[in-house]
Design a protein around this motif. Structure first.
Motif, PDB file in Angstrom:
ATOM      1  N   UNK A 112       0.813  -1.213   0.000  1.00  0.00           N
ATOM      2  CA  UNK A 112       0.000   0.000   0.000  1.00  0.00           C
ATOM      3  C   UNK A 112       0.848   1.266   0.000  1.00  0.00           C
ATOM      4  N   UNK A 113       2.117   1.159   0.385  1.00  0.00           N
ATOM      5  CA  UNK A 113       2.983   2.344   0.373  1.00  0.00           C
ATOM      6  C   UNK A 113       3.222   2.844  -1.048  1.00  0.00           C
ATOM      7  N   UNK A 114       3.072   1.974  -2.051  1.00  0.00           N
ATOM      8  CA  UNK A 114       3.324   2.365  -3.438  1.00  0.00           C
ATOM      9  C   UNK A 114       2.165   3.158  -4.049  1.00  0.00           C
ATOM     10  N   UNK A 115       0.940   2.902  -3.567  1.00  0.00           N
ATOM     11  CA  UNK A 115      -0.220   3.542  -4.187  1.00  0.00           C
ATOM     12  C   UNK A 115      -0.406   3.047  -5.603  1.00  0.00           C
ATOM     13  N   UNK A 126      10.950   2.319  -6.046  1.00  0.00           N
ATOM     14  CA  UNK A 126       9.914   3.115  -6.705  1.00  0.00           C
ATOM     15  C   UNK A 126       9.463   4.247  -5.790  1.00  0.00           C
ATOM     16  N   UNK A 127       8.995   5.334  -6.380  1.00  0.00           N
ATOM     17  CA  UNK A 127       8.477   6.450  -5.605  1.00  0.00           C
ATOM     18  C   UNK A 127       7.255   6.008  -4.810  1.00  0.00           C
ATOM     19  N   UNK A 128       7.220   6.375  -3.530  1.00  0.00           N
ATOM     20  CA  UNK A 128       6.082   6.011  -2.683  1.00  0.00           C
ATOM     21  C   UNK A 128       5.007   7.085  -2.792  1.00  0.00           C
ATOM     22  N   UNK A 129       3.780   6.643  -3.048  1.00  0.00           N
ATOM     23  CA  UNK A 129       2.659   7.586  -3.173  1.00  0.00           C
ATOM     24  C   UNK A 129       1.378   6.907  -2.718  1.00  0.00           C
ATOM     25  N   UNK A 130       1.264   6.600  -1.408  1.00  0.00           N
ATOM     26  CA  UNK A 130       0.098   5.867  -0.907  1.00  0.00           C
ATOM     27  C   UNK A 130      -1.205   6.621  -1.146  1.00  0.00           C
ATOM     28  N   UNK A 131      -2.298   5.855  -1.324  1.00  0.00           N
ATOM     29  CA  UNK A 131      -3.602   6.450  -1.628  1.00  0.00           C
ATOM     30  C   UNK A 131      -4.602   6.220  -0.502  1.00  0.00           C
ATOM     31  N   UNK A 132      -4.114   5.832   0.677  1.00  0.00           N
ATOM     32  CA  UNK A 132      -4.992   5.611   1.835  1.00  0.00           C
ATOM     33  C   UNK A 132      -4.225   5.967   3.097  1.00  0.00           C
ATOM     34  N   UNK A 133      -4.935   6.296   4.175  1.00  0.00           N
ATOM     35  CA  UNK A 133      -4.249   6.508   5.460  1.00  0.00           C
ATOM     36  C   UNK A 133      -3.427   5.287   5.871  1.00  0.00           C
ATOM     37  N   UNK A 134      -3.942   4.093   5.600  1.00  0.00           N
ATOM     38  CA  UNK A 134      -3.201   2.869   5.919  1.00  0.00           C
ATOM     39  C   UNK A 134      -1.833   2.871   5.240  1.00  0.00           C
ATOM     40  N   UNK A 135      -1.813   3.188   3.937  1.00  0.00           N
ATOM     41  CA  UNK A 135      -0.548   3.232   3.204  1.00  0.00           C
ATOM     42  C   UNK A 135       0.395   4.288   3.733  1.00  0.00           C
ATOM     43  N   UNK A 136      -0.149   5.449   4.087  1.00  0.00           N
ATOM     44  CA  UNK A 136       0.666   6.528   4.657  1.00  0.00           C
ATOM     45  C   UNK A 136       1.281   6.079   5.982  1.00  0.00           C
ATOM     46  N   UNK A 137       0.486   5.422   6.808  1.00  0.00           N
ATOM     47  CA  UNK A 137       0.991   4.996   8.114  1.00  0.00           C
ATOM     48  C   UNK A 137       2.053   3.907   7.974  1.00  0.00           C
ATOM     49  N   UNK A 138       1.867   3.000   7.037  1.00  0.00           N
ATOM     50  CA  UNK A 138       2.896   1.978   6.800  1.00  0.00           C
ATOM     51  C   UNK A 138       4.188   2.626   6.301  1.00  0.00           C
ATOM     52  N   UNK A 222      14.886  -2.973   2.398  1.00  0.00           N
ATOM     53  CA  UNK A 222      13.488  -3.226   2.055  1.00  0.00           C
ATOM     54  C   UNK A 222      13.413  -4.353   1.028  1.00  0.00           C
ATOM     55  N   UNK A 223      12.447  -5.264   1.231  1.00  0.00           N
ATOM     56  CA  UNK A 223      12.233  -6.383   0.313  1.00  0.00           C
ATOM     57  C   UNK A 223      10.755  -6.479  -0.057  1.00  0.00           C
ATOM     58  N   UNK A 224      10.472  -6.546  -1.364  1.00  0.00           N
ATOM     59  CA  UNK A 224       9.110  -6.871  -1.807  1.00  0.00           C
ATOM     60  C   UNK A 224       8.829  -8.333  -1.510  1.00  0.00           C
ATOM     61  N   UNK A 225       7.626  -8.619  -1.006  1.00  0.00           N
ATOM     62  CA  UNK A 225       7.232  -9.997  -0.723  1.00  0.00           C
ATOM     63  C   UNK A 225       5.956 -10.280  -1.509  1.00  0.00           C
ATOM     64  N   UNK A 258     -12.639   3.927  -2.486  1.00  0.00           N
ATOM     65  CA  UNK A 258     -11.646   4.900  -2.048  1.00  0.00           C
ATOM     66  C   UNK A 258     -10.518   4.187  -1.306  1.00  0.00           C
ATOM     67  N   UNK A 259      -9.284   4.539  -1.666  1.00  0.00           N
ATOM     68  CA  UNK A 259      -8.110   3.946  -1.025  1.00  0.00           C
ATOM     69  C   UNK A 259      -7.570   2.715  -1.716  1.00  0.00           C
TER      70      UNK A 259
END
Length: 295
Positions: A112-115, A126-138, A222-225, A258-259
């Motif tokens: 979710x951090x990627x958006x 990759x540039x981080x651009x979350x689209x939800x509060x959850x993503x922002x908090x992570x 950081x590792x993608x899983x 939304x999100x």
């Protein structure tokens, strides 16, 4: 290894505890719910609980599986989501820094951090651009991990989990599909059906976490899983309906919730270099999940 799993009663935490125990690690557990099955159990409610844990015990690795994992909840209750996904991480790392500075800390983050990424597959840089509060908090939790390494030399690593599913999960897409069928509810879903996710089975998730704990670099890395393969929501639902032997038609509203991001596929070369490769196909994983859902 002596390993503390925080959030040991959650979807990923519970499976991870079983996986690590089978590999003869000394597993200690912490959660707000009290269960047995570990070498020792801590009931974590107040922030000062982590000071007590790390002042009186020394661990080689701490894996944080705790926190909220719901985009809708983060929208309806952003402050609680912040507390569970950001403040909690700061409390844990602060206690490690004070009392158990040689303990490696592995944080479970989220795709979710990627958006909505600009290119696929998505690399870790990759540039981080979350689209939800959850993503922002992570994202904030990841930043806290990195500055605890930078300023205090606490060894930290982060795994960004994509669309995990499987035995034990009682929410999200496939759980929703199953319950709609059981109740003869509507099979209309958000979006167009062409949105994609990178689904990964819980058995592969726990294996991958094990690889990072054993072989990963803990310098804020950081590792993608993920499985490294995108599947459309339409195809994923249709595959699950086939497993459930349901021939009802599915429709889509055309409106995105939304999100919710649109398209995800992970670049998994970094975690693959540690020796990890996904073993459970989506078809096999959905069959196992259906068996569990049916009791």
């Amino acid at each position: 290894m002596k390993i503390l799993v925080i959030g040991s009663e959650g979807f990923i935490g519970k499976s991870l505890v079983r996986y690590l125990q089978l590999r003869q690690h000394d597993i200690w557990c912490a959660d707000i719910q009290k269960k047995t099955g570990c070498s020792e159990y801590f009931q974590t409610i107040a922030p000062e609980a982590f000071d007590d844990i790390f002042q009186n015990n020394q661990f080689e690795v701490c894996i944080n599986c705790a926190g909220s994992a719901s985009v809708p909840f983060s929208i309806s209750e952003p402050l609680i989501d912040f507390t569970l996904n950001v403040h909690l991480v700061a409390n844990i790392l602060n206690a490690i820094q004070k009392w158990n500075n040689n303990c490696k800390f592995l944080q479970l983050s989220s795709a979710a951090v990627y958006g909505n990424p600009k290119t696929l597959p998505i690399p870790e840089n990759a540039t981080l651009s979350p689209v939800s509060p959850y993503g922002v908090h992570k994202m904030h939790a990841e930043q806290i991990c990195q500055y605890f390494y930078r300023y205090f030399k606490v060894q930290t690593a982060i795994v960004r989990v994509f669309s995990a599913y499987g035995t034990g999960l009682k929410k999200q897409l496939f759980w929703d599909v199953f319950n709609r069928i059981e109740s003869n509810g509507s099979l209309q879903f958000f979006g167009t059906g062409n949105e994609t996710r990178d689904f990964i089975n819980i058995d592969d998730v726990t294996r991958a976490i094990g690889f990072v704990a054993d072989k990963g670099t803990f310098e804020g890395n950081i590792y993608n899983l993920a499985a490294g393969k995108q599947t459309t929501i339409r195809d994923a639902i249709q595959s699950f309906l086939e497993v459930l032997k349901c021939d009802r038609p599915i429709t889509f509203s055309g409106e995105n919730r939304i999100g919710d991001p649109l398209f995800w596929e992970a670049d998994i070369r970094k975690i693959s270099a540690l020796g990890f490769s996904p073993q459970v196909s989506l078809k096999e994983g959905l069959k196992n999940y259906a068996l569990w859902l049916k009791g």
